[in-house]
Design a protein around this motif. Structure first.
Motif, short mmCIF file in Angstrom:
data_model
loop_
_atom_site.label_atom_id
_atom_site.label_comp_id
_atom_site.label_asym_id
_atom_site.label_seq_id
_atom_site.Cartn_x
_atom_site.Cartn_y
_atom_site.Cartn_z
N HIS A 31 29.71 46.01 53.12
CA HIS A 31 29.68 44.55 53.26
C HIS A 31 29.25 44.16 54.67
O HIS A 31 28.44 43.23 54.85
N LEU A 32 29.76 44.86 55.68
CA LEU A 32 29.42 44.54 57.07
C LEU A 32 27.92 44.77 57.32
O LEU A 32 27.28 44.00 58.04
N ALA A 33 27.36 45.80 56.69
CA ALA A 33 25.92 46.04 56.82
C ALA A 33 25.13 44.89 56.16
O ALA A 33 24.10 44.45 56.67
N ARG A 34 25.62 44.41 55.02
CA ARG A 34 24.97 43.28 54.36
C ARG A 34 24.97 42.05 55.26
O ARG A 34 23.95 41.39 55.42
N CYS A 35 26.10 41.78 55.88
CA CYS A 35 26.20 40.60 56.75
C CYS A 35 25.27 40.73 57.96
O CYS A 35 24.65 39.73 58.37
N THR A 59 22.23 38.18 58.70
CA THR A 59 22.16 37.46 59.97
C THR A 59 20.81 37.68 60.64
O THR A 59 20.21 36.75 61.19
N LEU A 60 20.33 38.91 60.58
CA LEU A 60 19.04 39.23 61.17
C LEU A 60 17.90 38.46 60.51
O LEU A 60 16.96 38.02 61.18
N LEU A 61 18.01 38.31 59.19
CA LEU A 61 16.94 37.65 58.43
C LEU A 61 17.24 36.18 58.14
O LEU A 61 16.60 35.59 57.25
N GLU A 62 18.15 35.59 58.86
CA GLU A 62 18.54 34.21 58.60
C GLU A 62 17.33 33.28 58.62
O GLU A 62 16.53 33.29 59.54
N GLY A 63 17.20 32.52 57.54
CA GLY A 63 16.07 31.61 57.41
C GLY A 63 14.86 32.25 56.78
O GLY A 63 13.91 31.56 56.39
N ARG A 64 14.85 33.59 56.69
CA ARG A 64 13.70 34.31 56.13
C ARG A 64 14.12 35.28 55.04
O ARG A 64 13.33 36.09 54.58
N LEU A 65 15.37 35.19 54.64
CA LEU A 65 15.93 36.18 53.72
C LEU A 65 15.13 36.29 52.43
O LEU A 65 14.71 37.38 52.03
N LEU A 124 23.49 29.30 50.01
CA LEU A 124 23.76 30.27 51.06
C LEU A 124 22.58 31.21 51.28
O LEU A 124 22.26 31.58 52.42
N ASN A 125 21.89 31.55 50.21
CA ASN A 125 20.73 32.43 50.33
C ASN A 125 19.51 31.74 50.93
O ASN A 125 18.56 32.40 51.33
N HIS A 126 19.56 30.41 50.98
CA HIS A 126 18.45 29.66 51.60
C HIS A 126 18.85 29.09 52.96
O HIS A 126 18.21 28.17 53.46
N GLY A 127 19.88 29.65 53.53
CA GLY A 127 20.21 29.30 54.91
C GLY A 127 21.15 28.13 55.10
O GLY A 127 21.17 27.53 56.18
#
Length: 454
Positions: A414-418, A422-428, A341-344
């Motif tokens: 939790h909502l802030a985390r999500c 989402t903003l950093l998806e693929g680059r987290l 999940l952390n790698h997209g």
């Protein structure tokens, strides 16, 4: 002429004429060749082998009794004998009349095979000096196969010095190097390679190289040595597996996870293809997830493994780990779920989360990581019915917090985390590694486990 084996006193009296015969069943007294003390041991190595049924001789060989072996195997005696041994395994065999019966598994062997496989170097040296043929293989394998398979390095060295073929092909398609399958056999591998064994030769049936075998068995030192001698990384076996695929595919116990990781690390650092697909389009990441090895999964992901590619069955790596999570609890499958999940990894369709809960309820942390990857989850009464009462009793805080999501919203934190994920998806992973965040916040963004949902 007499072909009986020259024995002394009591042993001679214990023998009967039929106890020694040639390998094709002809009684020893019918042989045309003299094996009397006046003959040459090297001459006998070229003659048709005789069959030994004498238990005294066999006992001397099996126990490594050098004094008795010296008495039995004199310079003029028959050296290349065929011995039929009986194992402890029962198998069905058929007779000429078509009747089947259970009998103990039998194997044809020689004095060289027996002494080499048991590490009786003194006896082996004597037999070789008396002219024993090093490549005789009545049972389909040579003494070098036997010595290497039993990790008898000193015996393998003696055989190789005596001219044993390091590339001898057994009846079932293996070379000695393919049978070095234990950690203790590393010196045998070194000896074989030194004497000219091909590091990339393949088995006839599976098309495995020695690197496939060592990788599959998690033999770190073997892999390192084979790579040093030029073992090819991208050779595929009959199943379409490279050595990296073979290592990732092999089922292993929790205590073996670290050495399989080190094998994969060696292969990857040597340039093995991260996304090599086998015949079923299974990539190393698919296979590592089936075995719930989080270390290997993290290694592959960090090297750029495609996290969302599907196999022929339409499963991604995330599907694979969720399918086995309940059966791999000691392997900590939740670590694999979180890493993916952390790698997209594409998340499970929300409508299928109930099915995931039904199969993975015994691993609440896997459920926690998955549920925390969504900003909102629709929890119904069916969710409560999906988890057995004894599981709820074992993990009361977690499941009470999960079921409470059916009538309360997620926390603002939790909502802030999500939103950030989402903003950093693929680059987290890349971005977080460059930010100097407090450890607790860093872990929170990477779905750190809290054993409760907010």
């Amino acid at each position: 002429m007499d072909c009986t084996f020259p024995l002394r006193s009591a042993t001679q009296r214990s023998l009967q004429p039929a106890r020694w015969k040639n390998a094709h069943g002809v009684g020893s007294h019918h042989s045309e060749h003299s094996l009397s003390p006046g003959g040459s041991g090297h001459q006998h190595s070229r003659l048709e082998p005789l069959e030994c049924r004498d238990l005294l001789v066999q006992n001397a060989l099996f126990t490594g009794d050098l004094d008795m072996v010296q008495k039995y195997f004199t310079k003029g005696s028959a050296i290349n004998l065929i011995i039929e041994t009986r194992g402890d395994v029962l198998r069905w065999t058929s007779s000429k009349r078509g009747l089947w019966s259970l009998s103990y598994e039998q194997e044809l062997t020689t004095p060289l095979h027996i002494t080499a496989s048991r590490g009786h170097t003194g006896c082996l040296r004597l037999l070789l000096q008396r002219g024993a043929a090093p490549d005789l293989a009545p049972g389909g394998r040579t003494a070098l196969h036997a010595g290497g398979g039993a990790a008898r390095a000193a015996c393998a060295r003696l055989l190789l010095r005596a001219g044993a073929d390091p590339e001898a092909l057994s009846e079932d398609g293996y070379r000695p190097l393919h049978l070095c399958r234990s950690a203790d056999s590393i010196e045998c591998v070194r000896q074989l390679l030194q004497y000219g064994a091909s590091v990339n030769s393949q088995t006839e049936e599976e098309n495995d190289t020695a690197l496939h075998v060592a990788s599959r068995l998690g033999l770190v030192e073997h892999v390192q040595l084979l790579l040093h001698h030029g073992a090819e990384l991208e050779v595929k076996n009959k199943e379409g597996q490279t050595p990296l695929n073979a290592a990732c595919a092999q089922h292993h116990q929790p205590q073996d996870m670290d050495r399989y990781y080190r094998v994969c690390q060696l292969l990857v650092e040597s340039g093995a293809s991260i996304n090599a697909a086998d015949r079923e389009q299974q990539r190393p990441l698919h296979l590592a997830c089936k075995n719930a090895n989080a270390q290997i999964a993290e290694l592959l992901l960090a090297r750029g493994a495609n996290v969302n590619v599907m196999n022929y069955g339409g499963s991604t790596a995330l599907h694979n780990i969720l399918q086995v999570a309940a059966y791999k609890l000691e392997h900590h499958p939740e670590l694999v779920v979180r890493a993916l999940l952390n790698h997209g990894a594409v998340r499970v369709w929300p409508g299928s989360l109930l099915k995931v809960l039904q199969s993975c309820h015994s691993c609440p942390r896997a459920i926690e990581a998955l549920v925390n990857s969504y900003s909102h989850v629709r929890v119904s009464e069916d969710w409560e019915a999906a988890v057995p009462a004894e599981v709820v009793q074992k993990y009361p805080c977690f499941y009470q917090s999960l079921f409470s999501l059916g009538h309360s919203p997620r926390s603002l934190q939790h909502l802030a985390r999500c939103a950030l994920r989402t903003l950093l998806e693929g680059r987290l992973q890349l971005v977080l590694s460059q930010l100097h965040l407090p450890r607790a916040l860093h872990q929170f963004l990477l779905l750190g486990f809290e054993d409760v949902l907010y």
